[in-house]
Design an enzyme around this catalytic site. Structure first.
Site, PDB file in Angstrom:
ATOM      1  N   HIS A 182       0.849  -1.201   0.000  1.00 29.07           N
ATOM      2  CA  HIS A 182       0.000   0.000   0.000  1.00 29.07           C
ATOM      3  C   HIS A 182       0.879   1.242   0.000  1.00 29.07           C
ATOM      4  O   HIS A 182       1.967   1.234   0.561  1.00 29.07           O
ATOM      5  CB  HIS A 182      -0.899   0.014   1.243  1.00 29.07           C
ATOM      6  CG  HIS A 182      -2.068   0.939   1.098  1.00 29.07           C
ATOM      7  ND1 HIS A 182      -1.997   2.268   1.431  1.00 29.07           N
ATOM      8  CD2 HIS A 182      -3.303   0.728   0.624  1.00 29.07           C
ATOM      9  CE1 HIS A 182      -3.170   2.837   1.185  1.00 29.07           C
ATOM     10  NE2 HIS A 182      -3.970   1.942   0.683  1.00 29.07           N
ATOM     11  N   ASP A 230      -8.008  -5.190  -0.712  1.00 28.04           N
ATOM     12  CA  ASP A 230      -8.368  -5.957  -1.909  1.00 28.04           C
ATOM     13  C   ASP A 230      -8.026  -7.440  -1.809  1.00 28.04           C
ATOM     14  O   ASP A 230      -8.397  -8.218  -2.685  1.00 28.04           O
ATOM     15  CB  ASP A 230      -7.650  -5.354  -3.126  1.00 28.04           C
ATOM     16  CG  ASP A 230      -8.147  -3.945  -3.394  1.00 28.04           C
ATOM     17  OD1 ASP A 230      -7.329  -3.012  -3.440  1.00 28.04           O
ATOM     18  OD2 ASP A 230      -9.377  -3.770  -3.493  1.00 28.04           O
TER      19      ASP A 230
END
Ligand code: SDX
Length: 393
Positions: free
Chosen positions: A270, A328
């Site tokens: 991320h 996700d």
């Protein structure tokens, strides 16, 4: 730790902004919507409560919640003319392509909510976007499978209404499973906002010129589509299916670590979180709840995901680079179990993120000091030189 960032008046003046909406502490793995932890909002509230919080800044009282739910519900239907847009798309069009087109087309219909200097019109545009996204998303799905559109049923809650529009057919009775509707609602809460991510920054930049709010949301949808951003949920499930079984996990972990191999673990890493994405934990729990409710005992993709996470979190490459599962990683397995094809995963992300985009857009246009965005560049091209006639080159 107020979540505010000081403006850099110099080189990167449009690379950061001040906001009161969402705060992320990437090192701690903290996510707050208007100061409330995502874990508490996901556990105790519903998505429309989170929408109210993001748009107005405070949790609603019972009367405010009832009024807000009613106002959103009253906007769930789409102008009948809009349904004809869908017939212009190929049946095999990616639903995100349809979403970009149809949401942008809202700008051609709702002229009474585009004067952004009018607070009432700004709020109507906001309500319309939150209310209509599930209807448009469900229509994109129905169109792709050749089934008739299902109108909103305002007797149902927000998530249940969406599931009904997606999965009911005129030919038979369909009852929305309340456990699955609650899971869907919680998934919307997890995706609602996330500070200045790429798609939100796109909406802010488009909106900073005073552009039509519906067109700005369409720009956000386009940006979210990319596999490095919202498209990662579809890419993560495809990756888990490609890995296929536990025996192949080590091979793919090695590929992800190989700098010469473009393969990356989808759903891992991320830009901000250098710790576990708090949304990923809630998504994993929700995944198990949905699979249990559906009686799915062994899902190979889930087995691979759990093994992959275990190996990656103990591997020095991922530990050193602070790569953890993000939202996700488990969402694809969950959405697939709910009945959605992989192409719809990012559509669901866009549906939920619309309230965040709109809240951030409203905050920006209502800021009297706001000016048009103008990212600066570091020029690395040729120094000035004179033109050379083509016959002398
Ligand atoms: C979302 O911004 C947001 O908030 C987005 C989002 C939201 O809610 O809006 O949270 C939603 O977009 C989540 C992210 C979804 N994307 C993916 O899961 C795609 C896979 N992840 C990677 O593509 C990547 O992690 C990014 C794009 C998310 C971040 O890329 P960065 O900024 O390059 O990551 P980094 O700087 O932390 O990388 C550090 C190192 C790099 O190697 P070195 O250059 O140091 O040698 O780790 C490597 C990266 O190459 N790396 C990975 C990796 N992610 C980063 N290696 C293998 N697999 C990965 N997934």
């Amino acid at each position: 730790n107020t979540g505010a960032f000081t403006y850099d008046p110099g080189f990167t003046s449009t690379a950061s902004c001040e906001s009161k909406i969402t705060y992320i502490d990437g090192d701690e793995g903290t996510l707050l919507y208007r100061g409330y932890p995502i874990e508490q909002l996901a556990e105790h509230g519903d998505f429309l409560e989170t929408c109210y919080l993001l748009l107005y800044g405070e949790l609603p009282t019972p009367v405010q919640k009832q009024d807000f739910d009613t106002r959103v519900t009253r906007h769930t239907m789409l102008h009948e003319q809009m349904a004809r847009f869908f017939s212009g798309f190929r049946r095999d069009a990616h639903p995100m392509a349809i979403m970009v087109g149809v949401v942008g087309a809202l700008a051609a219909f709702y002229h009474d909510s585009t004067d952004i200097s009018d607070p009432h019109q700004r709020m109507v545009a906001s309500l319309r976007m939150v209310a209509k996204m599930p209807t448009i998303a469900a229509m994109a799905y129905k169109y792709s499978i050749g089934q008739p559109f299902v109108y909103p049923n305002n007797e149902l809650g927000y998530a249940a209404n969406f599931l009904n529009m997606c999965f009911s057919v005129p030919a038979e009775k369909y009852e929305v499973n309340p456990v699955l509707a609650r899971a869907m609602d919680r998934i919307f809460i997890l995706h609602a906002d996330h500070e200045q991510n790429a798609s939100t920054s796109t909406v802010r930049l488009a909106g900073s010129s005073g552009a039509n709010p519906f067109a700005c949301i369409a720009a956000g949808i386009a940006c979210l589509w990319g596999p490095a951003h919202g498209g990662a949920n579809e890419a993560a499930l495809n990756m888990l299916h490609e890995i296929g079984n536990l025996d192949s996990v080590d091979k793919y972990v090695a590929k992800a670590k190989d700098k010469n191999d473009p393969f990356r673990l989808m759903g891992f890493g991320h830009r901000v979180y250098k710790n576990y994405d708090p949304r990923a934990r809630i998504m994993q729990t929700t995944c198990h709840e949905v699979l249990n409710e559906l009686g799915i005992k062994d899902d190979p993709a889930l087995d691979v995901a759990i093994e992959l996470e275990k190996i990656a979190l103990s591997d020095e490459y991922f530990v050193e680079k602070k790569l953890y599962p993000n939202i996700d990683f488990y969402s694809g397995i969950t959405l697939r179990a709910l009945g959605f094809p992989a192409e719809m995963f990012t559509v669901l992300f866009a549906l939920a993120r619309t309230v965040g985009w709109i809240a951030q857009w409203k905050e920006m246009v209502e800021d009297p000091s706001q000016r048009i965005g103008r990212p600066r560049q570091l020029y690395t091209g040729a120094t000035q030189r004179d033109y050379v006639d083509i016959n002398k080159r």
